[in-house]
Design an enzyme around this catalytic site. Structure first.
Site, short mmCIF file in Angstrom:
data_model
loop_
_atom_site.label_atom_id
_atom_site.label_comp_id
_atom_site.label_asym_id
_atom_site.label_seq_id
_atom_site.Cartn_x
_atom_site.Cartn_y
_atom_site.Cartn_z
N THR A 31 -39.10 53.79 -7.42
CA THR A 31 -38.97 53.99 -5.99
C THR A 31 -39.63 55.31 -5.61
OG1 THR A 31 -36.86 52.86 -6.14
CG2 THR A 31 -37.27 54.12 -4.11
N GLU A 64 -43.78 54.69 -17.28
CA GLU A 64 -44.97 55.28 -16.67
C GLU A 64 -45.86 55.93 -17.73
OE1 GLU A 64 -41.90 55.77 -15.58
OE2 GLU A 64 -41.82 55.25 -13.44
N ARG A 114 -42.33 61.70 -4.09
CA ARG A 114 -40.86 61.65 -4.09
C ARG A 114 -40.31 62.87 -4.81
NH1 ARG A 114 -37.28 57.25 -7.64
NH2 ARG A 114 -35.75 58.80 -8.29
N ASN A 1013 -32.05 47.59 -10.10
CA ASN A 1013 -31.97 48.62 -9.06
C ASN A 1013 -33.24 48.70 -8.23
OD1 ASN A 1013 -30.39 50.74 -7.85
ND2 ASN A 1013 -31.96 52.12 -8.64
#
Lengths: 1211, 344
Positions: A31, A64, A114, A1013
């Site tokens: 996210t 990642e 973020r 999630n």
């Protein structure tokens, strides 16, 4: 130049370009960048080609770090490649990013910028992630809007190929990534015109090939490395010019102008603000308003941040400038200033030191932090910055947007300031809940207006941190000019409240302007509604002269078969009242989009939506507000009188949506919060709550066991405790040989229940006279809430049974233990939380929890309130979430911490033994602590010891040290909790290492077989044939057998459990895992929204998963004997075909509708997988194996003789 | 023309042995094997509107569950663009069967809404079915609805489907209409080209341990043929050549087929016997039928058809109530235990 206007969000805008210009996309969900990878995967699955006619290879990696590795590899082979990420994800890519840049490899990573987790995790937006990548050698290009997210994406892809320097293209997480806005799409022709084919050829030529071999990635020594590092300098020197050229080419093609550094404002400005990202929108509006009033102000928009265009920077500033505020959306504690500030100071200093300085004297530069974790940044705050610049002695370093009453760095926003709002702009706010479809309808309205009219449209959506009954607030703007207001609505023309219940909790009219329109979904008709409104709502309606309309959308939606989806009832009302579009036209568009969205699934949903739309306008009624406030309904958030001060001061404002007003001093300095706060958040979201019937109850405790929110409690107590019980309080005789003469009560907490119905579904006690009635049944909450509140309050006053009175190994024995995990914000019917709660019941008073990032860290630790709590003695789980990828290691560190403290405590105790009671010391060190009784005895010993130590006084320096560590002499457990994304993928390396370490940790994997999630991306736990994101045509490969990998060590306790199939085995496995002195791994089958099933039937699905052999139950307990058979298969031979189980879940069933033939083939393979695994497990069950080293432990005191084998069925 | 040739709903069939709707007629490959074994026409299992609607609603709910609820997970499933519903699949199978098979392909439909009957009937016609069987299966469980009211709405369904389609239309009815002969004739007069007698209602069972209702499918027994035998005998006389009649329920052997034809059926439909004995059972039944015809010196099915119907029978009253007493008396000494009705 054809203009193609569309309404999309920033993620899609960037992903579209990346997809068109890439051949390989290596991704991983995080996210708020996840939708970029998902969009790319969706396009690839649909066979959409890139600009050159090839479908890009979109691959989801295990992390990642893995994505960056794959990116590096694909680039080295000369394939055009890109990735998407954010936050910690970007940080995990950094080692490879150094390599990619060092090798001068064109690439783009699109980042939805973020916050990086520090004292807390935050999924929201700031620049702390990208600022961390400054040192990697990647160029950095910043977008400030959805339009720019597309445009800069393209410029980045073009420039990197020419420059050979890889690019980070970033835009603000959520504010831009999730904002929907009208943008002018670049066409394929634009892309083709701008794609640098020559540079692509050169890039191809540099790709590693055995046809012309090269070696890259050598190791270099002191004699060579430094020079080599400097050899690439010319490329960095050339990059700003290349980007500028790409921007010019882009402008020639599209007409949209961008510069590396752009100045806007008065030509003779004295005060200038410098920033990058979405904050530019608010800053520009403010600056223009001030400039129009004659103030000499300006703004510098930074687009290319690396390589830092110092000269262009200085040149962009008007010569008249006197003072500059540089705003950074990040914080670098301990630095002399934030990065952009320091860069600008350096550029100015160097500029002043040149032969021809631009300014007569060095302008004053001040630096400010704003907008961390998407903190609001609006014109009132920008105005404060300009004001500060005008001050005689401005704060050199400041913050804006918060109140810092500790270090007094903050400047106060100008709350009276209003920027010049363009004529004709309509601002609308909508309050709804996640399940009612409000956000979906608003996204649709934005598209209708933005794509079918001359108006520009913007939508931004705020969600709360709960997964069940979450509140959503939609902010929509429509107007004749492009909308660049990058902040929440402050003065709404239109406010809709889609849920009547929200009126009492939120001040929904707080941001309504005078004369606004208010639309309320009300169960009360127009002539009755007034007296049901909270006082503050009545006041707003009267004071602001608000036009007030009501509609009973719930009734209409139910009548037309739409359930709780009231969106198509409310949406036409918005159009009818707001006047943004003629209502007939709007209705036609709504119907068109319904047809588009649902038409492909069949006509029924379309017809029901149409019926809802048609009924809607007929029933919309205006309410005449009386002239004065009458006795209104309840409002505000009430907490009990005995609530802690922290709850009153901090938690309550957070709950009321007023957290922004809390000053710095309100917050803990290190992110430590008290536990047990979820109980203060009485959300009352259930329409139906379970009511217990003691006549029918068989005391099994299953309802309490399976309750995902710990709202159903079981207490066994002495009859005398019933004294003072409210009328109607239910109890029955407790049937037990262990505990005769006791009473039993099963009680629901009515305001914490989500109404999921799992308890009713699992109850085995049916009425003899009416089969459908069970010992627990759902009843309308309205009718029972008051009585159950009283009952629940009394129930709470009954003390829980002592922990050692009933055997823990039975289900009901576990359920009389107090849950120390309660009222979480998990989804209604969550399959994970019952396991977490059970762990808290069995061991909660003596464990520390290392929780992986994911659902369990969000429902477990997301403010405003958290579910982990304490017992009456103040003991309870201590909890922390480190990262997504390191949870096993984090937990192992906790274990090492426990051991270290215990070792020191024992040493100190032995040292002080001569001065203490010898027997007490010996027993404290040696007594076993395996049972609750033994633990209680040990706690008593420690208490005695502490008392004795207090008596020794302070003359011995060891005394305070032992006092500090005495508690560690009571056995502590470490539980490591996380999902399958962590255990199977990103954290597997660490998990494996910890399993191999032999350390005494307990690992619980909440296996939902998907990344829950982040919205259902495939993990290696996803079974073959299931549809998930990144496996939209059904996962082709079988599920990884994590348990088998762990068992291979032979030294770890391993169990696979499923609560709904065999609850006794579940309890047993957890107890055995806790008792095993080495590492334990418990893999818990967890139903999930992402399975596409009726969550009230969670337990039934688990049962069928086991019956079909899809999820075998087993326990593997290492043994020390030659003939020991460590593997016990706890489930029966499969008795139903896997097809029967999987076809009941949409994740599998989708495929039979989208790829019927593939679905058939995969179904056969799933059955084959299950058969083969069963065959393998049966062989394992017959094999003997022993642990060669005795150190691994051979404890058998939890007893495997009383195997819970074959107990799937309730008694 | 072969001696077994017959005509059903205006379709020329090689034999009177037709495969009625079953799991074996669901897939083209399986239907092909039935054809190879001798089935003269294939009836598909019914397309149930209820199932289509349920699937659509359930699916939409499942795919939208949890959507737009939480900032990190705005949905939980990949976008589903091309979606093949039960109805799509059904229509696809009709097309595939038409390609693969030489024998007529008859689709079957059970809708719940008046719009549904017409919509799906049209789609089935467009998909290329040779004929359509309307499966009027529904339970008269609503005490507010009268028998005449239900009959009227059934006839309305037949009328509307007839008006909107051109393919031959059969109507499969249950034996539970209060005035069956009257209703059956009305169905034909409303536009049906034939009747299928009868629909077997599967009765759900109760699991005594769990006290849950469980679906239970029992295959038909040969004795069940007697009900269609009686009513075909009666209706053939009333309908003469105005409509085709199909015997369904209890046709297990060549002799059973012969009996159906004798009372006036144009075709005998089989499911249970085929499910029990395999798709190749058609060949056996055909062989048995031919043997019976040889033994009884019937040259053709047309000669045989209706030769023992109510009108043609030498004792018509045997088909009516008088027969009841005989039946009861005959129960004393059952010779063939296998044909004894199974007690529940």
């Amino acid at each position: 130049m054809d203009q193609q206007w569309t309404c999309i969000d920033g993620n899609e805008a960037a992903a579209r370009v990346a997809y068109a210009l890439s051949e390989v996309l290596a991704v991983y969900p995080i996210t708020p960048s996840t939708p970029m990878g998902e969009a790319a995967d969706g396009w690839a699955a649909a066979g959409k080609p890139n600009l050159w006619g090839v479908v890009p290879d979109v691959v989801e990696m295990q992390s990642e770090a893995g994505a960056a590795g794959a990116l590096h590899g694909a680039l080295q082979r000369g394939a055009l490649s890109a990735s998407f990420t954010a936050s910690q994800g970007l940080l995990l890519m950094i080692p490879n990013m150094f390599k990619i840049a060092g090798e001068l490899t064109p690439a783009v990573i699109h980042v939805a910028a973020r916050t990086v987790a520090t004292h807390a995790l935050s999924i929201f937006g700031d620049h702390s992630d990208v600022m961390h990548a400054r040192t990697t050698g990647w160029a950095m290009l910043a977008s400030a809007s959805v339009q720019e997210a597309q445009d800069m994406a393209l410029i980045a892809h073009v420039a990197t190929l020419r420059a050979r320097v890889p690019f980070i293209h970033f835009f603000d997480g959520f504010r831009t990534s999730h904002e929907i806005n009208s943008i002018d799409l670049v066409s394929d022709d634009d892309l083709r015109a701008l794609a640098p084919e020559e540079d692509i050829l050169a890039f191809r030529a540099r790709g590693l090939s055995p046809d012309a071999p090269l070696v890259r990635g050598t190791a270099q020594n002191p004699d060579a490395f430094f020079q080599g590092r400097e050899a690439g300098n010319p490329f960095y020197l050339a990059t700003p010019g290349i980007v500028a050229a790409a921007m010019e080419a882009f402008e020639r093609r599209t007409g949209r102008h961008y510069g590396l550094v752009e100045y806007a404002g008065a030509p003779d400005a004295e005060r200038v603000v410098v920033l990058m990202g979405s904050g530019i929108g608010a800053t520009e509006q403010t600056m223009q308003t001030l400039a129009a009033a004659g103030e000499r102000v300006g703004l510098v928009k930074v687009r290319l941040y690396r390589p830092f265009p110092a000269e262009q920077f200085v040149a962009a500033l008007p010569q008249t400038v006197r003072s500059i505020a540089v705003l950074d959306r990040t914080k670098e504690p301990g630095a002399p200033g934030e990065p952009l500030y320091l860069d600008l100071v350096a550029a100015l200093a160097e500029g002043m030191d040149s032969a021809h300085p631009r300014f007569e004297r060095m302008p004053r530069v001040i630096g400010g932090r704003y907008g961390l974790s998407s903190k609001e940044f609006n014109p009132g705050m920008v105005k404060a910055v300009f004001d500060e610049l005008a001050a005689e002695d401005p704060k050199r370093h400041f913050t804006v947007g918060i109140t810092d009453d500790v270090t007094h760095l903050s400047i106060a926003p100008d709350t009276e300031f209003r920027y010049r709002r363009p004529a004709g702009e309509v601002q609308a706010m909508f309050f709804g809940t996640g399940s009612d479809g409000t956000v979906g309808a608003n996204k649709n309205s934005v598209k209708i207006i933005g794509e079918n009219t001359d108006l520009w449209a913007q939508g931004y959506f705020v969600y709360d941190s709960k997964k069940a009954g979450s509140v959503t607030v939609s902010h929509l703007r429509f107007g004749p000019n492009p909308i660049r207001s990058t902040y929440l609505i402050e003065r709404a023309d239109f406010v809709a409240c889609h849920q009547f219940g929200l009126l009492g909790k939120l001040n929904v009219l707080g941001h309504a302007r005078d004369g606004a329109t208010f639309l309320l979904n009300s169960p009360f008709p127009a002539d009755e509604v007034w007296d049901h409104l909270p006082e503050c709502i009545q006041e707003h309606l009267i004071d602001k002269g608000i036009q007030f309309w009501v509609i009973d959308a719930d009734r209409i939606a139910a009548e037309v078969g739409m359930g709780s989806r009231i969106n198509t009832v409310m949406q036409p009302c918005f159009f009818a009242l707001s006047g943004v579009l003629p209502v007939d036209e709007a209705v036609a568009h709504i119907k068109e989009s319904v047809e588009k969205a649902y038409g492909k699934r069949g006509p029924v949903i379309v017809e029901r939506n149409f019926a809802a739309i048609d009924r809607s306008l007929k029933e919309l009624t205006q309410v005449e507000a009386p002239g004065s406030v009458t006795c209104g309904g309840p409002s505000g958030i009430a907490v009990p009188d005995d609530a802690p001060d922290f709850v009153r001061r901090v938690i309550v404002p957070l709950l009321a949506g007023e957290g922004d007003l809390l000053p710095v001093s309100a917050f803990p300095v290190d992110g430590s919060f008290i536990t047990g706060t979820a109980k203060y958040e009485k959300r009352a979201i259930a329409r139906e709550i379970p009511i217990w019937d003691p006549e029918l109850c068989i005391d099994c405790g299953k309802c309490a066991l399976v309750c995902p929110h710990a709202v159903i409690r079981m207490k066994v107590y002495e009859p005398a405790r019933l004294e003072g019980a409210p009328e109607g309080f239910r109890s029955k005789d407790f049937r037990s040989k262990d505990l005769p003469g006791h009473k039993l009560t099963i009680q629901v907490a009515p305001d914490d229940c989500t109404g999921c119905g799992v308890c009713v579904n699992v109850c085995p006690a049916k009425s003899k006279t009416e089969v459908r009635r069970r010992a627990i049944g759902m009843e309308p909450a309205m009718e029972h809430r008051d009585a159950e509140r009283r009952n629940s309050q009394f129930f709470d006053s009954i003390p829980p049974l002592a922990r050692d009175l009933l055997p823990r190994a039975s289900v009901r024995g576990s359920q009389v233990l107090e849950p120390l995990f309660e009222f979480s914000g998990a989804c209604a019917g969550c399959g994970e939380t019952p396991y977490v709660k059970l762990v808290s019941q069995l061991f909660g008073d003596r464990i520390v929890v290392a929780n992986s990032t994911g659902c369990s860290s969000i429902y477990g630790g997301n403010l405003p309130t958290t579910p982990w709590t304490v017992d009456r003695d103040g003991r309870g789980p201590a909890w922390n979430n480190s990262l997504f990828e390191d949870t096993a290691e984090f937990g192992m560190g906790m274990r090492m911490g426990c051991e270290a403290r215990l070792a020191r405590a024992r040493l100190l105790l032995e040292g002080l033994a001569p001065r203490l009671d010898g027997a007490l010391v010996r027993e404290t060190i040696e007594a076993p602590q395996d049972t609750e009784l033994q633990l209680r005895a040990q706690r008593q010993r420690v208490a005695d010891l502490e008392q004795a130590l207090e008596g020794l006084g302070n003359d011995d320096p060891d005394v305070p040290h032992l006092l500090a560590l005495a508690g560690d002499l009571v056995s502590k457990g470490v539980w490591i909790i996380g999902g399958d994304g962590w255990a199977y993928d990103i954290g597997f390396g660490g998990l494996d290492h910890v399993l191999a370490s032999g350390r005494n940790v307990n690992i619980m994997v909440l296996d939902t077989e998907v990344y829950s999630n982040t919205g259902g991306q495939a993990s290696k736990a996803t079974p073959r044939g299931a549809v998930a994101k990144f496996a939209s045509s059904g996962k082709a490969t079988p599920k990884k057998d994590l348990g088998a990998l762990a068992m291979a060590y032979g030294t770890a306790y391993v169990a696979q459990i499923a609560l709904g199939a065999n609850d006794t085995q579940t309890v047993k496995a957890l107890l055995e895992a806790d008792a095993w002195p080495g590492p334990s791994l418990v893999i818990a089958y967890s139903t999930c929204t992402a399975h596409g099933m009726d969550m009230s039937k969670s337990m039934e699905h688990m049962k069928n998963a086991v019956r079909s052999g899809y999820w075998p139950l087993y326990r593997f307990q290492p043994t020390a004997t030659e003939s020991g058979r460590p593997f016990k298969l706890d489930s029966r031979k499969p008795s139903i075909p896997v097809r029967d189980f999987v076809s009941s879940e949409a994740r599998f069933a989708i495929l039979s509708r989208t790829h019927p033939q593939r679905s058939e083939r995969l179904l056969e393979l799933i059955q084959a997988d299950v058969d083969e695994r069963w065959r393998y497990y049966e062989q394992l069950a017959a094999m003997s194996r022993k642990v060669p080293s005795a150190e691994g432990g051979t404890r058998t005191d939890t007893g495997s003789a009383d195997s819970p084998q074959h107990e799937e069925d309730p008694p | 023309m072969s001696r077994l040739a017959t005509s059903y709903l205006g379709l020329e069939l090689r034999t009177p042995l037709v495969a009625s709707g079953s799991p074996f007629t669901r897939q083209p490959e399986s239907a092909l094997r039935m054809q190879e074994s001798g089935a003269a026409a294939i009836v598909l299992p019914s397309l149930f509107e209820e199932e289509v609607v349920h699937e659509e609603v359930e699916f939409s709910q499942a795919l939208e569950q949890g959507a737009e609820n939480f900032a990190e997970a705005l949905d939980y499933f990949p976008t589903v663009d091309a979606f093949e519903s039960t109805a799509d699949r059904y229509l696809l199978v009709i097309g595939q069967m038409k390609e693969k098979l030489d024998v007529p392909v008859i689709a079957s439909l059970n809708a719940t809404s008046s719009g549904g009957w017409v919509r799906f009937a049209k789609l089935i016609e467009e998909a290329g079915a040779d004929a359509l069987e309307l499966n009027l299966y529904r339970l008269a469980a609503d005490p507010t609805r009268s028998g005449s009211g239900m009959e009227a709405s059934d006839l309305e369904v037949v009328r509307r489907v007839r008006e909107s389609t051109d393919i031959p239309l059969a109507v499969k009815i249950s034996p539970y209409y209060s005035a069956l002969a009257n209703f059956a004739v009305s169905v034909v007069e409303t536009g049906a080209d034939g009747l299928v007698l009868f629909n077997r209602f599967y009765q759900p069972d109760l699991d005594a341990d769990s006290r849950e209702v469980v679906p239970r499918l029992e295959l038909s027994q040969p004795w069940e043929l007697r009900l269609p035998l009686r009513w075909i005998a009666i209706l053939r006389s009333h309908l003469a050549a105005r409509a085709s009649l199909a015997a369904s329920s209890g046709v297990h052997t060549g002799i059973d087929a012969a009996k159906a034809l004798l009372v006036g059926a144009d075709v005998a439909m089989m499911t249970s016997a085929v499910l029990r004995n395999g798709r190749e059972h058609f060949a056996t039944v055909e062989r048995e039928l031919v043997q019976w015809m040889d033994a009884n010196e019937y040259a053709s099915v047309s000669e045989l058809r209706g030769s023992a119907s109510y009108a043609a029978s030498d004792d018509p009253s045997a088909f009516e109530r008088a027969n009841y007493l005989k039946t009861l008396r005959s129960w004393n000494a059952p010779l063939d235990l296998t044909s004894r009705p199974q007690l529940p």
